[in-house]
Design an enzyme around this catalytic site. Structure first.
Site, PDB file in Angstrom:
ATOM      1  N   GLU A   8       0.885  -1.181   0.000  1.00 21.50           N
ATOM      2  CA  GLU A   8       0.000   0.000   0.000  1.00 21.50           C
ATOM      3  C   GLU A   8       0.911   1.216   0.000  1.00 21.50           C
ATOM      4  OE1 GLU A   8      -3.255  -0.117  -0.151  1.00 21.50           O
ATOM      5  OE2 GLU A   8      -3.649  -2.220   0.286  1.00 21.50           O
ATOM      6  N   CYS A  68      -2.287   9.236   2.016  1.00 22.16           N
ATOM      7  CA  CYS A  68      -1.940   8.614   0.735  1.00 22.16           C
ATOM      8  C   CYS A  68      -2.979   8.996  -0.312  1.00 22.16           C
ATOM      9  CB  CYS A  68      -1.838   7.105   0.882  1.00 22.16           C
ATOM     10  SG  CYS A  68      -3.275   6.401   1.687  1.00 22.16           S
TER      11      CYS A  68
HETATM   12  P1  NAD Z   1       8.123   5.196   4.784  1.00 24.44           P
HETATM   13  O1  NAD Z   1       8.224   4.422   3.524  1.00 24.44           O
HETATM   14  O2  NAD Z   1       9.219   6.110   5.141  1.00 24.44           O
HETATM   15  O3  NAD Z   1       7.956   4.185   6.023  1.00 24.44           O
HETATM   16  C1  NAD Z   1       6.871   3.281   6.090  1.00 24.44           C
HETATM   17  C2  NAD Z   1       7.244   2.120   7.001  1.00 24.44           C
HETATM   18  O4  NAD Z   1       8.219   1.314   6.342  1.00 24.44           O
HETATM   19  C3  NAD Z   1       7.868   2.526   8.336  1.00 24.44           C
HETATM   20  O5  NAD Z   1       7.386   1.685   9.365  1.00 24.44           O
HETATM   21  C4  NAD Z   1       9.342   2.293   8.087  1.00 24.44           C
HETATM   22  O6  NAD Z   1      10.087   2.076   9.267  1.00 24.44           O
HETATM   23  C5  NAD Z   1       9.269   1.035   7.243  1.00 24.44           C
HETATM   24  N1  NAD Z   1      10.474   0.734   6.453  1.00 24.44           N
HETATM   25  C6  NAD Z   1      11.212   1.585   5.729  1.00 24.44           C
HETATM   26  N2  NAD Z   1      12.213   0.910   5.122  1.00 24.44           N
HETATM   27  C7  NAD Z   1      12.089  -0.388   5.473  1.00 24.44           C
HETATM   28  C8  NAD Z   1      12.814  -1.572   5.176  1.00 24.44           C
HETATM   29  N3  NAD Z   1      13.871  -1.554   4.387  1.00 24.44           N
HETATM   30  N4  NAD Z   1      12.375  -2.745   5.690  1.00 24.44           N
HETATM   31  C9  NAD Z   1      11.272  -2.785   6.462  1.00 24.44           C
HETATM   32  N5  NAD Z   1      10.567  -1.689   6.807  1.00 24.44           N
HETATM   33  C10 NAD Z   1      10.968  -0.507   6.316  1.00 24.44           C
HETATM   34  O7  NAD Z   1       6.730   5.984   4.719  1.00 24.44           O
HETATM   35  P2  NAD Z   1       6.173   7.113   5.699  1.00 24.44           P
HETATM   36  O8  NAD Z   1       6.912   8.375   5.498  1.00 24.44           O
HETATM   37  O9  NAD Z   1       6.031   6.565   7.083  1.00 24.44           O
HETATM   38  O10 NAD Z   1       4.676   7.281   5.137  1.00 24.44           O
HETATM   39  C11 NAD Z   1       4.335   8.075   4.044  1.00 24.44           C
HETATM   40  C12 NAD Z   1       4.192   7.244   2.791  1.00 24.44           C
HETATM   41  O11 NAD Z   1       3.268   6.177   3.008  1.00 24.44           O
HETATM   42  C13 NAD Z   1       3.604   8.039   1.636  1.00 24.44           C
HETATM   43  O12 NAD Z   1       4.263   7.672   0.459  1.00 24.44           O
HETATM   44  C14 NAD Z   1       2.157   7.590   1.596  1.00 24.44           C
HETATM   45  O13 NAD Z   1       1.525   7.756   0.351  1.00 24.44           O
HETATM   46  C15 NAD Z   1       2.298   6.160   1.959  1.00 24.44           C
HETATM   47  N6  NAD Z   1       1.045   5.611   2.466  1.00 24.44           N
HETATM   48  C16 NAD Z   1       0.349   4.789   1.648  1.00 24.44           C
HETATM   49  C17 NAD Z   1      -0.871   4.285   2.079  1.00 24.44           C
HETATM   50  C18 NAD Z   1      -1.694   3.391   1.206  1.00 24.44           C
HETATM   51  O14 NAD Z   1      -2.577   2.741   1.727  1.00 24.44           O
HETATM   52  N7  NAD Z   1      -1.451   3.334  -0.083  1.00 24.44           N
HETATM   53  C19 NAD Z   1      -1.364   4.616   3.351  1.00 24.44           C
HETATM   54  C20 NAD Z   1      -0.601   5.460   4.156  1.00 24.44           C
HETATM   55  C21 NAD Z   1       0.600   5.950   3.703  1.00 24.44           C
END
Ligand code: NAD
Length: 517
Positions: A272, A306
């Site tokens: 997502e 998002c």
């Molecule tokens: P992010 O990608 O920085 O982090 C998201 C999660 O991934 C965090 O828990 C982070 O610690 C984890 N993570 C990062 N690298 C990882 C790795 N290598 N291995 C395992 N886990 C890892 O995102 P963010 O800044 O927290 O959130 C914003 C983003 O999320 C935006 O792009 C937004 O569009 C997206 N988002 C999408 C949805 C959806 O349903 N499509 C919903 C909410 C947010």
């Protein structure tokens, strides 16, 4: 700025209600919280930069302990009839109802979305629990017609195992519930790695679930959390062959990495990821409705959803009038403490997000954009985490418009003919949420047809932002292709089995194959 007149809920009240303290540990599977990393994480209030708590993060050893419990718990939990599992989820929904006010306030305190949206997020958790309770009596597969005489074929669904849940900061509680409520009724245990920007929300949710599991005498490990670095705990979870399904919510960059690793080990993912959502506003639209939807979509949650509206594609005849009205609304946005009921827009999550906002505006100007409103960083409480919601006139093909900037920046552009609007609409890498405002049946139907929106969510006369839990949620292209929450998303949390039963005694081979000695 919003004036501070109401008595705001305090941090201490929130902490007391949700079992939080100034120093905590980051691993839990239903009993005591533990961690032995000596590596600390601070939870910071984005509104004023205050340190809310210090959390000792889970180490790799802590992860192993948690995983052992989660695996053992799965073996017991899957034996409970699904409606009994549903009863536990029903009780979790009740516990969330009882704590809705305080959990909603914690979301505002730690993540920065305004209180009504914090409450809305908790309501989503309650709704998905209700949905999952019903689902627990309906995890059904079809009976199929066998080609062989006196045979029956059917499909059934079995629990899958330990489900890994990785969540983003912007929905610090709901994404957990979307996944776990379904996983639990499906018979899975769940291990959650929340965003390091919102650890308190995760601890509070786990505390609520723990009380219910404990009160029902269930084994520890059905609900597990490890708060830790993406590079250690996150990577460990993703590489763990004991996790058949990783549901990951976050940026496209993160999703590409996780998708690659889990795919390599032939695990399953629900991805997502980022969106770049647009509303097409036709000259045949109710402009008042379009204005309300565009305003909430772009400014709500300070542009950190998002599904936030990032682009408006407006028919040229109504462009000037519409943009003028939108700017008038933007001028009235009360920016301030998210817990104050008069506030419409709170802070961004941190100064890094503000830097992204500033860089995006700079890039937009360099790429031919014109700032029509906003563009400034504000510091109402000291921390440089507040920004003005911003409107920029720019072409869709500009690189900055193609990227998702997680901030309240809205790009506006004109179109002449509806086909051109559809083309502009789809001409971005992401494919999450989309909308058209029009009173023309033909335009609306075309938008929903294969010729129209290429997104996972396509709406008519409502905006892009904010989905109900009853539908399957997710998007195409760089949004990752995952679906979670309602409809038949539960199927991803289970293992499908096709059964053929011979009740006639005689052996018949499929496709009429003869094989006799
Ligand atoms: P992010 O990608 O920085 O982090 C998201 C999660 O991934 C965090 O828990 C982070 O610690 C984890 N993570 C990062 N690298 C990882 C790795 N290598 N291995 C395992 N886990 C890892 O995102 P963010 O800044 O927290 O959130 C914003 C983003 O999320 C935006 O792009 C937004 O569009 C997206 N988002 C999408 C949805 C959806 O349903 N499509 C919903 C909410 C947010």
């Amino acid at each position: 700025m919003a004036k501070k007149t109401q008595k705001l809920v305090t941090k201490n009240q929130i902490f007391r209600a949700l079992g939080l303290t100034a120093k905590m540990k980051g691993a839990n599977c239903g009993e005591e919280w533990f961690a032995d990393s000596k590596d600390y994480l601070t939870s910071v209030n984005p509104t004023n930069g205050e340190v809310l708590a210090r959390i000792e993060q889970a180490s790799s050893r802590d992860y192993d302990k948690v995983m052992k419990k989660a695996r053992a718990a799965f073996l017991v939990w899957r034996q409970l009839p699904a409606p009994h599992r549903g009863e536990i989820v029903r009780q979790i929904g009740e516990a969330l109802r009882a704590k809705k006010d305080m959990l909603g306030a914690l979301v505002s305190l730690e993540m920065g979305k305004i209180y009504t949206e914090g409450l809305g997020e908790v309501q989503e958790m309650i709704d998905i629990c209700d949905f999952a309770v019903g689902l627990s009596r309906n995890l059904s597969g079809p009976t199929l017609q066998s080609e062989r005489p006196k045979h029956r074929m059917m499909e059934q669904w079995h629990p899958l195992g330990v489900v890994g849940v990785i969540s983003a900061f912007n929905f610090p509680v709901a994404v957990w519930a979307w996944n776990t409520a379904l996983a639990w009724v499906c018979g899975d245990s769940a291990l959650w790695k929340p965003s390091s920007k919102t650890p308190l929300c995760a601890i509070a949710c786990q505390n609520i679930a723990n009380e219910v599991f404990k009160a029902n005498g269930l084994p520890a490990g059905v609900s597990c959390v490890t708060i830790g670095r993406g590079a250690t705990i996150g990577e460990k979870l993703v590489n763990d062959v004991n996790i058949p399904l990783v549901s990951a919510t976050g940026s496209t960059r993160m999703g590409k990495r996780i998708g690659g690793i889990v795919g390599e080990r032939l695990g399953r993912t629900i991805l997502e990821l980022g969106g770049n959502n647009a509303i097409i506003i036709s000259e045949k639209a109710d402009l008042t409705g379009a204005l309300a939807s565009a305003f909430f979509g772009a400014v709500g949650t300070a542009g950190q959803r998002c599904t936030s509206t990032r682009r408006l594609i407006i028919q040229e005849k109504v462009y000037d009038t519409f943009v003028k009205k939108l700017i008038a609304n933007y001028k009235r946005v009360a920016i301030g403490n998210p817990l104050d009921s008069k506030t419409l827009m709170g802070p961004l999550i941190d100064e890094g997000a503000v830097a992204d906002y500033e860089n995006a505006i700079k890039a937009a100007k360099q790429q031919g954009g014109k700032v029509l409103y906003g563009g400034k960083v504000l510091k109402p409480f000291g921390a440089a985490t507040f920004v003005q919601p911003t409107i920029i006139a720019i072409e869709n093909k500009a690189q900055i418009v193609q990227d998702e900037t997680f901030a309240p920046i809205l790009y506006v552009m004109k179109y002449k003919k509806i086909d051109q609007a559809f083309k502009l609409h789809n001409d971005v890498p992401q494919g999450l949420s989309s909308a058209i405002y029009t009173d023309s049946v033909n335009e609306g139907e075309a938008f929903l047809s294969f010729l129209g929106s290429d997104c996972g969510i396509a709406n008519i006369n409502i905006g892009t932002s904010g989905a109900e839990i009853g539908g399957a949620f997710g998007g195409e292209k760089d949004t990752g292709g995952g679906r979670e929450s309602g409809s038949d998303s539960w199927k991803l949390y289970m293992r499908r089995q096709t059964n053929t039963i011979n009740w006639g005694g005689e052996v018949h081979l499929a496709q009429g194959v003869e094989f006799k000695a």
